[in-house]
Design a protein around this motif. Structure first.
Motif, mmCIF file in Angstrom:
data_model
loop_
_atom_site.group_PDB
_atom_site.id
_atom_site.type_symbol
_atom_site.label_atom_id
_atom_site.label_comp_id
_atom_site.label_asym_id
_atom_site.label_seq_id
_atom_site.Cartn_x
_atom_site.Cartn_y
_atom_site.Cartn_z
ATOM 1 N N LYS A 241 0.810 -1.222 0.000
ATOM 2 C CA LYS A 241 0.000 0.000 0.000
ATOM 3 C C LYS A 241 0.843 1.272 0.000
ATOM 4 O O LYS A 241 0.308 2.355 -0.218
ATOM 5 C CB LYS A 241 -0.946 0.003 1.210
ATOM 6 N N THR A 242 2.132 1.148 0.277
ATOM 7 C CA THR A 242 2.982 2.335 0.290
ATOM 8 C C THR A 242 3.244 2.797 -1.139
ATOM 9 O O THR A 242 3.495 1.992 -2.028
ATOM 10 C CB THR A 242 4.316 2.022 0.977
ATOM 11 N N THR A 243 3.179 4.112 -1.348
ATOM 12 C CA THR A 243 3.509 4.704 -2.638
ATOM 13 C C THR A 243 4.550 5.793 -2.404
ATOM 14 O O THR A 243 4.413 6.601 -1.487
ATOM 15 C CB THR A 243 2.275 5.319 -3.314
ATOM 16 N N ASP B 218 6.120 9.192 -3.158
ATOM 17 C CA ASP B 218 5.773 10.438 -3.849
ATOM 18 C C ASP B 218 7.059 11.161 -4.259
ATOM 19 O O ASP B 218 8.166 10.699 -3.994
ATOM 20 C CB ASP B 218 4.866 11.323 -2.988
ATOM 21 N N PRO C 102 7.010 -0.919 -2.999
ATOM 22 C CA PRO C 102 5.977 -0.163 -3.728
ATOM 23 C C PRO C 102 6.027 -0.419 -5.229
ATOM 24 O O PRO C 102 7.113 -0.574 -5.816
ATOM 25 C CB PRO C 102 6.324 1.296 -3.409
ATOM 26 N N ASN D 147 5.586 1.563 -7.592
ATOM 27 C CA ASN D 147 6.212 2.625 -8.381
ATOM 28 C C ASN D 147 7.699 2.811 -8.063
ATOM 29 O O ASN D 147 8.296 3.801 -8.457
ATOM 30 C CB ASN D 147 5.461 3.945 -8.211
ATOM 31 N N ASN E 130 7.089 6.087 3.739
ATOM 32 C CA ASN E 130 7.325 6.853 2.520
ATOM 33 C C ASN E 130 8.779 7.319 2.445
ATOM 34 O O ASN E 130 9.456 7.142 1.437
ATOM 35 C CB ASN E 130 6.370 8.055 2.460
#
Length: 431
Positions: free
Chosen positions: A42-44, A46, A127, A129, A330
């Motif tokens: 669930k971590t993205t 940024d 993640p 990404n 994050n």
């Protein structure tokens, strides 16, 4: 000699770490399927600068050197503050075990690949990404547990062939062996030269003897488990072919079945010319240069693993993981992402001599221009890690004992592999 001395210092720590990892990875806490998995994936990450405070655990020599590298990340992210804790490899397993049980893990940790399965339920999933496309595929696969990407390769440790070029030339060879047949013939030819006792060093016994022979099985088309790693594949035609080849080297006295297997014994024998071929990792370069003196550098070379059906080597090294319980995921993943960047990996190589997992990093002149590293760059494209299962150390330990029996002629290849398959089946694949 500066490069050799630097590598030697790193080598001592790495060798110690590998021995401890091999001895301890199967002990203590087993992965607990009841762990809370809500945060996985669930971590993205940024694009904003990282903030908050982060704690990172790094092991051995890496723990001592990492703070100077981390300063660059802190300059780029002035609102983040990172505390690096250096942990001896000898206490790593127990510290991980107790910290996870108490819910007191760091945000980020360096993780030996043989620890990934045992402690995997405590790690956050990488993640989606976080781009892994530049990292060596074999190393990326080694950071997966049950199909989940739980770590990001930080550095790699591959086995390639080392050979004495001066002795090879006397024996009529101007290149390293490209096939198993050439390996055997070249070893025999070098063994006929003055001062040479055995054509090749292969560890006949001791810790990681079984794992050390895995490149032969991989190259014969085999593996240690099936595709989804739900079953051990020890007793197979490919394994018979590989172990028959290696055991015959001992049987025919091309390799010494009673060789000294204490740390550094292979290096000393290689540097002296008594055993002019061996399989070693990247730290072996600095060790040979340190032991052999100033003239040895121009007397040895490296080449990829000789092929049978293919030429696949063993992949070791370490990953970076983020813990599920981290309150700063994050920022933690931003740090891991930064550590995998090519320029950062090159700088880390300069500090530590750990080989980059980043393929782009190998285009840097400091790596690309080193002829002894060329074989490692080639081998990176064909490497495989040991199974990421909690019972690996148990099976590996049994494998060490049975391979010694085979290598010393106490049991046949058929009997030994059958015994090991039965032991592996009894151990199972863990949780």
């Amino acid at each position: 000699m500066h490069r050799g001395i630097q590598r030697m210092r790193s080598a001592v720590a790495v060798l110690a770490s590998l021995a401890v990892v091999a001895a301890l990875a199967g002990c203590g806490r087993q992965a607990d399927d009841s762990s809370n998995n809500e945060s996985v994936g669930k971590t993205t990450i940024d694009s904003k600068p990282a903030k908050e405070e982060l704690t990172i655990w790094a092991m051995g020599a890496e723990g001592d050197k990492l703070p100077s590298l981390i300063k660059d990340f802190e300059k780029d992210n002035p609102d983040v503050h990172i505390k690096v804790t250096s942990i001896p490899w000898s206490s790593t397993h127990d510290k991980l075990q107790t910290s996870i049980a108490a819910g007191q893990e760091p945000d980020v940790a360096q993780m030996g690949n043989t620890f990934m399965a045992e402690f995997g339920n405590a790690f956050d999933e990488v993640p989606a990404n976080l781009d892994l496309s530049d990292l060596a595929p074999g190393a990326v696969d080694g950071a997966k547990v049950k199909g989940k990407q739980l770590g990001v390769p930080w550095y790699i440790d591959i086995r390639v062939l080392f050979y004495r070029t001066d002795i090879a030339r006397k024996a009529g060879w101007d290149h390293g062996p490209r096939t198993w047949d050439e390996l055997r013939r070249m070893a025999q030819d070098m063994q006929k030269q003055d001062g040479v006792q055995y054509g090749m060093y292969i560890g006949p016994s001791g810790t990681d003897n079984f794992g050390g022979l895995s490149p032969f099985k991989f190259s014969a088309g085999g593996n240690l488990c099936n595709e989804d790693c739900s079953k051990w594949t020890i007793d197979t035609p490919e394994a018979h072919k590989a172990i028959t080849f290696t055991s015959n080297l001992f049987k025919d006295k091309i390799a010494d079945a009673n060789a000294d297997v204490s740390p550094g014994a292979d290096i000393a024998s290689f540097a002296s010319g008594k055993t002019p071929m061996m399989m070693q990792g990247p730290t072996g370069i600095g060790q040979v240069e340190q032991v052999g003196g100033k003239d040895i550098t121009n007397k040895f070379a490296t080449s990829p693993i000789p092929k049978d059906k293919s030429a696949i080597s063993y992949s070791g090294g370490c990953e970076m993981v983020v813990f599920k319980n981290s309150k700063n995921k994050n920022a933690a993943w931003k740090l891991v992402q930064w550590l995998s960047k090519p320029k950062v990996q090159v700088k880390w190589y300069k500090l530590s001599t750990d080989l980059p997992a980043s393929e782009k990093a190998w285009e840097d002149p400091i790596l690309k221009g080193d002829d002894k590293l060329a074989a490692f760059a080639t081998q990176m494209k064909n490497m495989r890690s040991v199974p990421a299962v909690t019972t690996w150390t148990q099976v590996s330990s049994q494998g060490d004992k049975i391979m010694e029996e085979i290598n010393k002629g106490a049991v046949s290849v058929d009997e030994g592999l059958s015994k090991l398959q039965s032991a592996a089946d009894a151990a199972g694949m863990g949780k």
